[in-house]
Design an enzyme around this catalytic site. Sequence first.
Site, PDB file in Angstrom:
ATOM      1  N   CYS A 115      -1.998 -10.831   0.406  1.00 49.17           N
ATOM      2  CA  CYS A 115      -1.320  -9.617  -0.027  1.00 49.17           C
ATOM      3  C   CYS A 115      -0.055 -10.023  -0.781  1.00 49.17           C
ATOM      4  O   CYS A 115       0.650 -10.941  -0.353  1.00 49.17           O
ATOM      5  CB  CYS A 115      -0.962  -8.763   1.190  1.00 49.17           C
ATOM      6  SG  CYS A 115      -0.115  -7.220   0.792  1.00 49.17           S
ATOM      7  N   HIS A 136      -8.140  -2.296   1.447  1.00 44.31           N
ATOM      8  CA  HIS A 136      -6.842  -2.955   1.591  1.00 44.31           C
ATOM      9  C   HIS A 136      -5.747  -2.102   0.943  1.00 44.31           C
ATOM     10  O   HIS A 136      -4.703  -1.836   1.552  1.00 44.31           O
ATOM     11  CB  HIS A 136      -6.902  -4.354   0.952  1.00 44.31           C
ATOM     12  CG  HIS A 136      -5.616  -5.101   0.990  1.00 44.31           C
ATOM     13  ND1 HIS A 136      -5.407  -6.179   1.823  1.00 44.31           N
ATOM     14  CD2 HIS A 136      -4.460  -4.941   0.293  1.00 44.31           C
ATOM     15  CE1 HIS A 136      -4.181  -6.646   1.634  1.00 44.31           C
ATOM     16  NE2 HIS A 136      -3.585  -5.907   0.705  1.00 44.31           N
ATOM     17  N   GLU A 137      -5.987  -1.689  -0.303  1.00 45.51           N
ATOM     18  CA  GLU A 137      -4.980  -0.902  -1.021  1.00 45.51           C
ATOM     19  C   GLU A 137      -4.813   0.486  -0.398  1.00 45.51           C
ATOM     20  O   GLU A 137      -3.693   0.999  -0.306  1.00 45.51           O
ATOM     21  CB  GLU A 137      -5.327  -0.800  -2.505  1.00 45.51           C
ATOM     22  CG  GLU A 137      -5.386  -2.140  -3.235  1.00 45.51           C
ATOM     23  CD  GLU A 137      -4.169  -3.033  -3.040  1.00 45.51           C
ATOM     24  OE1 GLU A 137      -3.036  -2.514  -2.881  1.00 45.51           O
ATOM     25  OE2 GLU A 137      -4.336  -4.263  -3.032  1.00 45.51           O
ATOM     26  N   HIS A 183      -2.425   0.448   2.421  1.00 47.16           N
ATOM     27  CA  HIS A 183      -1.015   0.466   2.025  1.00 47.16           C
ATOM     28  C   HIS A 183      -0.492   1.898   1.912  1.00 47.16           C
ATOM     29  O   HIS A 183       0.669   2.173   2.227  1.00 47.16           O
ATOM     30  CB  HIS A 183      -0.810  -0.233   0.673  1.00 47.16           C
ATOM     31  CG  HIS A 183      -0.663  -1.712   0.769  1.00 47.16           C
ATOM     32  ND1 HIS A 183       0.376  -2.313   1.442  1.00 47.16           N
ATOM     33  CD2 HIS A 183      -1.417  -2.719   0.252  1.00 47.16           C
ATOM     34  CE1 HIS A 183       0.263  -3.632   1.346  1.00 47.16           C
ATOM     35  NE2 HIS A 183      -0.824  -3.903   0.633  1.00 47.16           N
TER      36      HIS A 183
END
Length: 178
Positions: free
Chosen positions: A97, A139-140, A143
């Site tokens: 990351c 993953h994004e 966030h």
Amino acid sequence: MAILKIAKLGHPVLIKKTNDIINLDEINLKKTVFDMSETMLDANGIGLAAPQIHLTYRMFIYRNPDIEDEEKINISVLINPRIEKLSDEMEDDWEGCLSLPDMSGLVRRYKKIKYSGLDLNGKNISGEVEGLHARVIQHEFDHLNGVLYTSRLADKRAFGFSEEIEKFWKKNDENAPK
């Protein structure tokens, strides 16, 4: 062109949930996406979410691994995204990351997902993806909910500096988590 400062682990912006973008015209979306793209490419990333550049917008960009090759980089944007798993099948793989530079962790993610959201022009988009493409979107998306990959580790021991992970985990099966 602007290379933006990337928030690092410990900054509170990384653990806050973002807000939907209600009016796409209120923000300079094209400039934001262009600057995010320049920042992501400069940092050798595959994805970048708005909180990583200190914005509370519910959007991220990513390099599309399904249509990318050495000569063509395809960057997609997803605004106000939604995701859902298409099966319960999960897989573990190594992730890094840009907000945790030089670190890697073995992360468990859904193998196949469906995503939906808006593109840069405010048009509805959706798709079904698997493998690396699904992993990047998850993953994004995390966030945007204030979740870092470290909270999804397949094994708490499988996290560390990327250089050490390469030497002692990826190349040495006896250290791999059981």
